[in-house]
Design an enzyme around this catalytic site. Structure first.
Site, PDB file in Angstrom:
ATOM      1  N   ASP A   1      29.519 -12.223  21.730  1.00  0.00           N
ATOM      2  CA  ASP A   1      30.234 -12.277  20.441  1.00  0.00           C
ATOM      3  C   ASP A   1      29.239 -12.431  19.299  1.00  0.00           C
ATOM      4  O   ASP A   1      29.359 -11.783  18.252  1.00  0.00           O
ATOM      5  CB  ASP A   1      31.283 -13.408  20.445  1.00  0.00           C
ATOM      6  CG  ASP A   1      30.765 -14.734  20.976  1.00  0.00           C
ATOM      7  OD1 ASP A   1      29.661 -14.779  21.563  1.00  0.00           O
ATOM      8  OD2 ASP A   1      31.463 -15.745  20.795  1.00  0.00           O
TER       9      ASP A   1
ATOM     10  N   ASP B   1      29.053   1.418  20.687  1.00  0.00           N
ATOM     11  CA  ASP B   1      29.845   2.026  19.610  1.00  0.00           C
ATOM     12  C   ASP B   1      29.566   1.319  18.283  1.00  0.00           C
ATOM     13  O   ASP B   1      29.429   1.951  17.232  1.00  0.00           O
ATOM     14  CB  ASP B   1      31.348   1.943  19.900  1.00  0.00           C
ATOM     15  CG  ASP B   1      31.887   3.208  20.552  1.00  0.00           C
ATOM     16  OD1 ASP B   1      31.094   3.900  21.221  1.00  0.00           O
ATOM     17  OD2 ASP B   1      33.085   3.502  20.393  1.00  0.00           O
TER      18      ASP B   1
ATOM     19  N   TYR C   1      34.264  -1.854  35.158  1.00  0.00           N
ATOM     20  CA  TYR C   1      34.625  -0.449  35.307  1.00  0.00           C
ATOM     21  C   TYR C   1      34.846  -0.045  36.757  1.00  0.00           C
ATOM     22  O   TYR C   1      35.554   0.911  37.032  1.00  0.00           O
ATOM     23  CB  TYR C   1      33.528   0.444  34.711  1.00  0.00           C
ATOM     24  CG  TYR C   1      33.619   0.655  33.233  1.00  0.00           C
ATOM     25  CD1 TYR C   1      33.569  -0.427  32.358  1.00  0.00           C
ATOM     26  CD2 TYR C   1      33.754   1.934  32.707  1.00  0.00           C
ATOM     27  CE1 TYR C   1      33.639  -0.233  30.999  1.00  0.00           C
ATOM     28  CE2 TYR C   1      33.819   2.130  31.342  1.00  0.00           C
ATOM     29  CZ  TYR C   1      33.756   1.046  30.489  1.00  0.00           C
ATOM     30  OH  TYR C   1      33.823   1.254  29.142  1.00  0.00           O
TER      31      TYR C   1
ATOM     32  N   ASP D   1      29.408  -0.850  26.510  1.00  0.00           N
ATOM     33  CA  ASP D   1      30.303   0.178  25.969  1.00  0.00           C
ATOM     34  C   ASP D   1      30.685  -0.194  24.538  1.00  0.00           C
ATOM     35  O   ASP D   1      30.606   0.619  23.616  1.00  0.00           O
ATOM     36  CB  ASP D   1      31.556   0.276  26.845  1.00  0.00           C
ATOM     37  CG  ASP D   1      32.564   1.269  26.290  1.00  0.00           C
ATOM     38  OD1 ASP D   1      32.143   2.375  25.903  1.00  0.00           O
ATOM     39  OD2 ASP D   1      33.762   0.928  26.231  1.00  0.00           O
TER      40      ASP D   1
ATOM     41  N   LYS E   1      27.786 -13.484  28.431  1.00  0.00           N
ATOM     42  CA  LYS E   1      28.767 -14.477  27.996  1.00  0.00           C
ATOM     43  C   LYS E   1      28.644 -15.651  28.958  1.00  0.00           C
ATOM     44  O   LYS E   1      29.602 -16.024  29.655  1.00  0.00           O
ATOM     45  CB  LYS E   1      30.173 -13.840  28.000  1.00  0.00           C
ATOM     46  CG  LYS E   1      31.277 -14.704  27.412  1.00  0.00           C
ATOM     47  CD  LYS E   1      31.225 -14.834  25.901  1.00  0.00           C
ATOM     48  CE  LYS E   1      32.286 -15.790  25.401  1.00  0.00           C
ATOM     49  NZ  LYS E   1      32.187 -16.052  23.944  1.00  0.00           N
TER      50      LYS E   1
HETATM   51  C1  IPM Z   1      31.328   5.933  26.867  1.00  0.00           C
HETATM   52  C2  IPM Z   1      32.806   6.204  26.905  1.00  0.00           C
HETATM   53  C3  IPM Z   1      33.270   6.079  28.346  1.00  0.00           C
HETATM   54  C4  IPM Z   1      32.977   4.673  28.793  1.00  0.00           C
HETATM   55  C5  IPM Z   1      34.747   6.426  28.570  1.00  0.00           C
HETATM   56  C6  IPM Z   1      35.071   7.811  28.057  1.00  0.00           C
HETATM   57  C7  IPM Z   1      35.145   6.262  29.999  1.00  0.00           C
HETATM   58  O1  IPM Z   1      33.473   5.336  26.061  1.00  0.00           O
HETATM   59  O2  IPM Z   1      30.568   6.691  27.504  1.00  0.00           O
HETATM   60  O3  IPM Z   1      30.929   4.995  26.199  1.00  0.00           O
HETATM   61  O4  IPM Z   1      33.744   3.751  28.505  1.00  0.00           O
HETATM   62  O5  IPM Z   1      31.949   4.463  29.446  1.00  0.00           O
HETATM   63 MG    MG Z   2      32.222   4.118  24.896  1.00  0.00          MG
END
Ligand code: IPM
Ligand code: MG
Length: 371
Positions: A235, A263, A145, A259, A202
């Site tokens: 993975d 999710d 990032y 990240d 990884k």
């Molecule tokens: C998160 C989001 C952010 C990230 C984006 C919006 C930049 O996906 O907070 O997980 O990737 O960190």
């Molecule tokens: Mg995210």
């Protein structure tokens, strides 16, 4: 009892942000009254709203407001209005990334817990999600990032074998101290929880991962030998999170893996609208829901404010050491759900129409359920 006053920088951002943060503040003030603490909130601009107002997703005034406050409460940023692949166009997400970096918020805590009233919302079988309680500890200010990146536009005839084509690269780099401090945060979190850390990397491919693994093990052996430590390749971690989610306690990983995995882990619960997160630095912290700005339902008053309200819970716990007040918010949210109240996103066929609440009514219900 001595009363305290805390300064909070509040960032409504975009989409449903302004609606849900209003409910977060409502609960914050109600809890403050009960615990003899006052919270003085100052709104500032971030994301698309800030781009519209002044062309910059993180204006200087916002950064000063954040620096001058005891904590930052963020709602959400982004929306189709500002989507573009033009590298020169300002993007709402840059505001978020920059505030993380500027405030030194290197530890991102993303708890994944299931409210039993909502267990049916998961797409996983009940026996698989039984007892799921995972804390993802994501490194937040390093890695891909924030590494060097570049895009090259070849002149016609100048590409490989004369074929025109663009090139681009992003760099994944970590320094020893960055891995060390996030490893410590993970081990500390594990000590307060069930004593297990899964370090995700990884290492079979990436040099950064091999260094990561070495450092995590050194810190473990030196100072946290009481904690169970396992290494999981990223993975494989993606598979195991779905296969055996209840066996994870603390998961620690670098920025981009975190990240993606956070999710995925959120989806185990089936209700993204319920998950909060904390981004902690050595001097300050920022709290936000794990979900996005949901532009499709913005302005309709139907958004789910519970993740925002639970981010207030995390703020009380981590920034102000107000565990009792934080617990009271969690109990109130649990009670509201147990009584069958839902926003539209977490309702199902069994929810009576008169139990589906709008955003503001849900905030009121949580306030009413505070003990
Ligand atoms: C998160 C989001 C952010 C990230 C984006 C919006 C930049 O996906 O907070 O997980 O990737 O960190
Ligand atoms: Mg995210």
């Amino acid at each position: 009892m001595a009363s305290a006053t805390y300064q909070i920088c509040t960032l409504p951002g975009d989409g449903i942000g302004p609606e849900i943060i209003a409910e977060g503040k409502k609960v914050l003030h109600a809890v403050g009254e009960r615990f003899d603490t006052s919270f003085s909130c100052t709104d500032a601009l971030i994301g698309g709203a800030a781009i519209d107002a002044c062309g910059n997703p993180l204006p200087d005034e916002t950064l000063s407001c954040a620096h001058a406050s005891d904590a930052v409460l963020l709602a959400s940023v982004g929306g189709p209005k500002w989507d573009s692949t033009d590298p020169a166009a300002p993007r709402p997400e840059q505001g978020l990334l920059r505030i993380r970096k500027e405030l030194g918020l290197y530890t991102n805590l993303r708890p994944v817990q299931i409210f039993s009233a909502l267990a049916g919302a998961s797409t996983l079988r009940p026996e698989v999600i039984e007892g799921v309680d995972v804390m993802i500890v994501r490194e937040l200010t390093g890695g891909l990032y924030f590494g060097r990146r570049e895009r090259f536009y070849d002149e016609p005839g100048a590409g490989v074998n004369g074929a025109p084509g663009q090139r681009a690269y992003d760099t994944l780099e970590y320094r020893e101290f960055e891995v060390e401090r996030i490893a410590r945060q993970a081990f500390e979190a594990a000590r307060r929880r069930r004593g297990k850390v899964s370090s995700v990397d990884k290492a079979n491919v990436l040099e950064t991962s091999r260094m990561w693994r070495e450092i995590v093990h050194r810190i473990h052996d030196e100072d946290y030998a009481d904690i169970e430590l396992e290494d999981v390749l990223v993975d494989n971690a993606a598979m195991q999170l779905i296969n055996r989610p209840a066996t994870f306690d603390v998961v620690v990983t670098e920025n981009m893996f975190g990240d993606i995995l956070s999710d995925e882990a959120a989806q185990i619960t089936g209700s993204l609208g319920m998950l909060a997160s904390a981004s902690l630095g050595d001097d300050t912290a920022l709290y936000e829901p794990s979900h996005g700005s949901a532009p499709d339902i913005a302005g309709q008053g139907i958004a789910n404010p519970l993740a925002q309200i639970l981010s207030v819970e995390m703020m009380l716990r981590y920034s102000f050491d107000m565990a009792e007040a934080a617990d009271s918010i969690r109990r109130a949210v649990t009670r509201v759900l147990d009584e069958g109240w839902r926003t539209r996103d977490i309702a199902d066929e069994a929810t009576p129409a008169d139990h589906i609440l709008g955003c503001s009514a849900m905030g009121d219900a949580v306030v009413a359920a505070l003990d």
